[in-house]
Design a protein around this motif. Sequence first.
Motif, PDB file in Angstrom:
ATOM      1  N   GLY A   1     -93.635  61.537 -63.525  1.00 22.20           N
ATOM      2  CA  GLY A   1     -92.232  61.445 -63.917  1.00 22.20           C
ATOM      3  C   GLY A   1     -91.975  60.614 -65.145  1.00 22.20           C
ATOM      4  O   GLY A   1     -90.818  60.370 -65.504  1.00 22.20           O
ATOM      5  N   LEU A   2     -93.045  60.166 -65.850  1.00 23.62           N
ATOM      6  CA  LEU A   2     -92.905  59.289 -67.019  1.00 23.62           C
ATOM      7  C   LEU A   2     -92.900  60.107 -68.309  1.00 23.62           C
ATOM      8  O   LEU A   2     -93.751  60.979 -68.508  1.00 23.62           O
ATOM      9  CB  LEU A   2     -94.039  58.277 -67.078  1.00 23.62           C
ATOM     10  N   ILE A   3     -91.944  59.792 -69.198  1.00 25.66           N
ATOM     11  CA  ILE A   3     -91.872  60.398 -70.528  1.00 25.66           C
ATOM     12  C   ILE A   3     -91.568  59.293 -71.525  1.00 25.66           C
ATOM     13  O   ILE A   3     -90.740  58.413 -71.255  1.00 25.66           O
ATOM     14  CB  ILE A   3     -90.790  61.491 -70.601  1.00 25.66           C
TER      15      ILE A   3
ATOM     16  N   ASP B   1    -100.568  62.359 -57.379  1.00 26.58           N
ATOM     17  CA  ASP B   1    -100.364  63.249 -58.530  1.00 26.58           C
ATOM     18  C   ASP B   1    -101.694  63.639 -59.148  1.00 26.58           C
ATOM     19  O   ASP B   1    -101.911  64.793 -59.531  1.00 26.58           O
ATOM     20  CB  ASP B   1     -99.472  62.580 -59.570  1.00 26.58           C
ATOM     21  N   ASP B   2    -102.614  62.682 -59.262  1.00 27.43           N
ATOM     22  CA  ASP B   2    -103.920  62.990 -59.828  1.00 27.43           C
ATOM     23  C   ASP B   2    -104.712  63.912 -58.897  1.00 27.43           C
ATOM     24  O   ASP B   2    -105.440  64.792 -59.349  1.00 27.43           O
ATOM     25  CB  ASP B   2    -104.714  61.702 -60.080  1.00 27.43           C
TER      26      ASP B   2
ATOM     27  N   GLY C   1     -92.517  49.609 -61.594  1.00 26.58           N
ATOM     28  CA  GLY C   1     -91.611  50.464 -60.851  1.00 26.58           C
ATOM     29  C   GLY C   1     -92.209  51.754 -60.334  1.00 26.58           C
ATOM     30  O   GLY C   1     -91.455  52.649 -59.921  1.00 26.58           O
ATOM     31  N   LEU C   2     -93.527  51.878 -60.335  1.00 33.47           N
ATOM     32  CA  LEU C   2     -94.169  53.092 -59.834  1.00 33.47           C
ATOM     33  C   LEU C   2     -94.873  52.818 -58.509  1.00 33.47           C
ATOM     34  O   LEU C   2     -95.263  51.679 -58.221  1.00 33.47           O
ATOM     35  CB  LEU C   2     -95.189  53.634 -60.848  1.00 33.47           C
ATOM     36  N   ASN C   3     -95.043  53.853 -57.734  1.00 33.93           N
ATOM     37  CA  ASN C   3     -95.724  53.751 -56.456  1.00 33.93           C
ATOM     38  C   ASN C   3     -97.184  54.143 -56.635  1.00 33.93           C
ATOM     39  O   ASN C   3     -97.477  55.276 -57.012  1.00 33.93           O
ATOM     40  CB  ASN C   3     -95.050  54.674 -55.432  1.00 33.93           C
TER      41      ASN C   3
ATOM     42  N   ARG D   1     -84.531  59.385 -66.466  1.00 30.90           N
ATOM     43  CA  ARG D   1     -83.574  58.276 -66.601  1.00 30.90           C
ATOM     44  C   ARG D   1     -84.210  57.209 -67.469  1.00 30.90           C
ATOM     45  O   ARG D   1     -85.373  56.845 -67.245  1.00 30.90           O
ATOM     46  CB  ARG D   1     -83.225  57.676 -65.231  1.00 30.90           C
ATOM     47  N   PRO D   2     -83.491  56.696 -68.476  1.00 29.23           N
ATOM     48  CA  PRO D   2     -84.077  55.659 -69.337  1.00 29.23           C
ATOM     49  C   PRO D   2     -84.250  54.353 -68.578  1.00 29.23           C
ATOM     50  O   PRO D   2     -83.367  53.927 -67.822  1.00 29.23           O
ATOM     51  CB  PRO D   2     -83.057  55.523 -70.472  1.00 29.23           C
TER      52      PRO D   2
END
Length: 409
Positions: free
Chosen positions: A332-334, A222-223, A213-215, A380-381
Amino acid sequence: MPERHHLIKPSAASVRPHGLGRRIQARAAELVVRIEARLVRWFPQREFFMRSEGHVRFLRISTRLQAGVAAGLGAAVLVWVGVLGWALIGQLSAGSNARSLLTREAAVASAETRVTRYRANLDAVAGDLKRRQDFLEKAVQGVIGPIPDTLPKGTVSDSSGETARTVHKISQAMPEAVPLARIEARQIAFAERLTRFADDRARAASGAIRKVGLNPATVIADDARAQGGPLIRLGVGIDPRFLRMAASLGQMSAMNAGLAHIPNTMPASFQYISSGFGVRTDPIEGGAAFHPGLDFKGPKGAPIYAAAAGTVSFTGQRSGYGNCVEISHGHGLITRYAHMSRITAHPGQPVTPGTPIGLIGSTGRSTGPHLHFEVRLNDRPVNPRPFLEAPLPHVFPEKSRTGKGPDHG
């Protein structure tokens, strides 16, 4: 009346020179006496007698003769020591000059010998370059793993035909340079092969990132926002095929960095998954309820591991979660780890996949020892299963799944 000149006394000025001369003569005589006394003590007059055919003969050696002989011997020794010292100094100086000359000759010889070797024996130079190429290929494969023999060829040119024609032309014009031309052809072939490998790995990583689900473009962007340094261009005078290889390796490295931040490492050694993601019957109050993560049943005190690379962003208690740790992975990942009996991580701590961060427990809203594991995207979970079960391609073997817990995914 006495005559006048008999009454005039001699002045002090006229008397002094005669008195000084007499004193000097007296001291000189005294010094001679002392020297003679010492010579007598050192070299007393000696008499020897010899008996021959009933006759006795006396041989007398005077002090003066002994002193003369001793003085002659002493002078000879001093001359001998002086000659030896001068010779030694000359040898040392000559040795130092020789060593300096040899050092300079060695420095010149190292360059001259190499140039002479290039001119006289291109085969030997080609052998050196071949060994270096062997070393470089093994070093690269030691970092990224073995490069497959079959790779997609559409991503980069195939110069094998061109390099073969180049070797043929050089063999006609400069036969002695053929070994070098073959080494160049081998280098170009290796660069193109490595480019295809990097493109293949980057494409596989991009597909894996999309599946969770990531682009991929967002991950790389981001990097890139956390990079910098001086501008050192490498494009001047470099074969475009090698620049293409560098670009592909950079893309592959960026994708691999993005993969390292995707939660793909099992966070604990567990017995089974006691509750899945989504709607379920609440284990305490009953009735339908939404469960935002996975529950891994395990013994109290068992270690809990970071599921991906990132930075610990929270440690403490949250309502319903008990003792809790949260790790930010970027993009955006936690990930959230709850119900811990003990927290061993601290805020701001950088972690890698498999870093211990706490122990399984039953704190908070819980019916028994287990780990509640969540993956949150933009707060969001989302279902953790696709992340844990995704077959992510790891470009660098030594970095893949290092130090993590058992993989039951």
